[in-house]
Design a protein around this motif. Structure first.
Motif, PDB file in Angstrom:
ATOM      1  N   MET A   1      42.178  54.866  50.825  1.00  0.00           N
ATOM      2  CA  MET A   1      43.564  54.858  51.236  1.00  0.00           C
ATOM      3  C   MET A   1      43.691  55.105  52.741  1.00  0.00           C
ATOM      4  O   MET A   1      44.528  54.501  53.391  1.00  0.00           O
ATOM      5  N   LYS A   2      42.845  56.019  53.247  1.00  0.00           N
ATOM      6  CA  LYS A   2      42.910  56.317  54.677  1.00  0.00           C
ATOM      7  C   LYS A   2      42.600  55.097  55.533  1.00  0.00           C
ATOM      8  O   LYS A   2      43.303  54.871  56.520  1.00  0.00           O
ATOM      9  N   PRO A   3      41.566  54.304  55.214  1.00  0.00           N
ATOM     10  CA  PRO A   3      41.297  53.125  56.043  1.00  0.00           C
ATOM     11  C   PRO A   3      42.476  52.157  56.088  1.00  0.00           C
ATOM     12  O   PRO A   3      42.765  51.570  57.121  1.00  0.00           O
ATOM     13  N   LEU A   4      43.171  52.005  54.964  1.00  0.00           N
ATOM     14  CA  LEU A   4      44.320  51.115  54.926  1.00  0.00           C
ATOM     15  C   LEU A   4      45.447  51.649  55.794  1.00  0.00           C
ATOM     16  O   LEU A   4      46.092  50.906  56.536  1.00  0.00           O
ATOM     17  N   LEU A   5      45.685  52.944  55.756  1.00  0.00           N
ATOM     18  CA  LEU A   5      46.720  53.576  56.557  1.00  0.00           C
ATOM     19  C   LEU A   5      46.393  53.448  58.045  1.00  0.00           C
ATOM     20  O   LEU A   5      47.269  53.144  58.860  1.00  0.00           O
ATOM     21  N   LEU A  10      47.307  50.778  63.351  1.00  0.00           N
ATOM     22  CA  LEU A  10      46.779  49.984  64.461  1.00  0.00           C
ATOM     23  C   LEU A  10      47.502  48.645  64.569  1.00  0.00           C
ATOM     24  O   LEU A  10      47.779  48.160  65.668  1.00  0.00           O
ATOM     25  N   PHE A  11      47.794  48.038  63.450  1.00  0.00           N
ATOM     26  CA  PHE A  11      48.494  46.756  63.447  1.00  0.00           C
ATOM     27  C   PHE A  11      49.893  46.898  64.041  1.00  0.00           C
ATOM     28  O   PHE A  11      50.319  46.058  64.836  1.00  0.00           O
ATOM     29  N   LEU A  12      50.592  47.952  63.697  1.00  0.00           N
ATOM     30  CA  LEU A  12      51.938  48.182  64.234  1.00  0.00           C
ATOM     31  C   LEU A  12      51.884  48.494  65.734  1.00  0.00           C
ATOM     32  O   LEU A  12      52.722  48.013  66.505  1.00  0.00           O
ATOM     33  N   CYS A  13      50.896  49.278  66.147  1.00  0.00           N
ATOM     34  CA  CYS A  13      50.750  49.608  67.571  1.00  0.00           C
ATOM     35  C   CYS A  13      50.419  48.370  68.385  1.00  0.00           C
ATOM     36  O   CYS A  13      50.889  48.211  69.512  1.00  0.00           O
ATOM     37  N   ALA A  14      49.627  47.491  67.821  1.00  0.00           N
ATOM     38  CA  ALA A  14      49.244  46.267  68.534  1.00  0.00           C
ATOM     39  C   ALA A  14      50.464  45.394  68.789  1.00  0.00           C
ATOM     40  O   ALA A  14      50.515  44.659  69.776  1.00  0.00           O
ATOM     41  N   GLY A  15      51.436  45.448  67.956  1.00  0.00           N
ATOM     42  CA  GLY A  15      52.654  44.667  68.145  1.00  0.00           C
ATOM     43  C   GLY A  15      53.470  45.143  69.333  1.00  0.00           C
ATOM     44  O   GLY A  15      54.207  44.371  69.941  1.00  0.00           O
ATOM     45  N   TRP A  16      53.350  46.406  69.703  1.00  0.00           N
ATOM     46  CA  TRP A  16      54.109  46.943  70.830  1.00  0.00           C
ATOM     47  C   TRP A  16      53.381  46.759  72.170  1.00  0.00           C
ATOM     48  O   TRP A  16      53.985  46.853  73.215  1.00  0.00           O
ATOM     49  N   MET A  17      52.095  46.518  72.121  1.00  0.00           N
ATOM     50  CA  MET A  17      51.330  46.378  73.353  1.00  0.00           C
ATOM     51  C   MET A  17      51.270  44.916  73.768  1.00  0.00           C
ATOM     52  O   MET A  17      51.262  44.021  72.932  1.00  0.00           O
ATOM     53  N   GLU A  18      51.188  44.703  75.098  1.00  0.00           N
ATOM     54  CA  GLU A  18      50.996  43.359  75.612  1.00  0.00           C
ATOM     55  C   GLU A  18      49.512  43.176  75.903  1.00  0.00           C
ATOM     56  O   GLU A  18      48.941  43.898  76.708  1.00  0.00           O
TER      57      GLU A  18
END
Length: 158
Positions: A1-5, A10-18
């Motif tokens: 469960m932790k790896p998925l979280l 990381l996926f959400l953070c990548a959306g905010w970064m250029e």
């Protein structure tokens, strides 16, 4: 469960970064910097295009009346951070010094204690690593230690 979280965070953070890819063209420089010393009209550092030769550098810096261009190979391709020394026509005792950066095997063999195999090693080293930056760099050539270097130090130049 932790790896998925962790993956979701990381996926959400990548959306905010250029994120921009790095172009290899921006990293590689199309110029080299070379320093010229000795009997040049204008000593100093020069910026030249890649694959410039000794002849190209001499055309930029000029040579004094005391300069000896016979000691230089005009077709030698320069590398970034090379040092080109333009020698005087003669030394104090009238004997011509041998350039470790442009001397032929025959010229290098005129040095005390330098035979054909050591001359070949010197030429091989400078073809692989570029021009010698200092006279002491000659000690990096296999077969030239402190004792041999001291014997030839008065007979060599860059």
């Amino acid at each position: 469960m932790k790896p998925l979280l962790i993956f979701i965070c990381l996926f959400l953070c990548a959306g905010w970064m250029e994120i921009h890819p790095v172009s290899a063209g921006r990293i590689r420089s199309d110029t080299i910097r070379v320093r010229v010393t000795g009997e040049a009209r204008e000593e100093g550092e020069y910026e030249l295009p890649l694959y410039s030769t000794v002849d190209d550098l001499i055309a930029l810096c000029g040579v004094t009346d005391q300069g000896d261009l016979n000691a230089l190979n005009p077709d030698t391709v320069l590398k970034d951070h090379d040092v080109l020394h333009i020698p005087e026509a003669e030394t104090e005792n009238g004997q011509q010094k041998v350039s470790i950066n442009s001397g032929t095997a025959e010229e290098l063999c005129t040095l005390p204690g330098i035979g054909e195999s050591t001359a070949a090693k010197i030429i091989s080293w400078r073809e692989e690593h570029g021009l010698f930056q200092t006279l002491d760099d000659l000690k990096q050539v296999s077969g030239i230690g402190d004792a041999k270097f001291e014997k030839i130090a008065g007979y060599i130049m860059l």
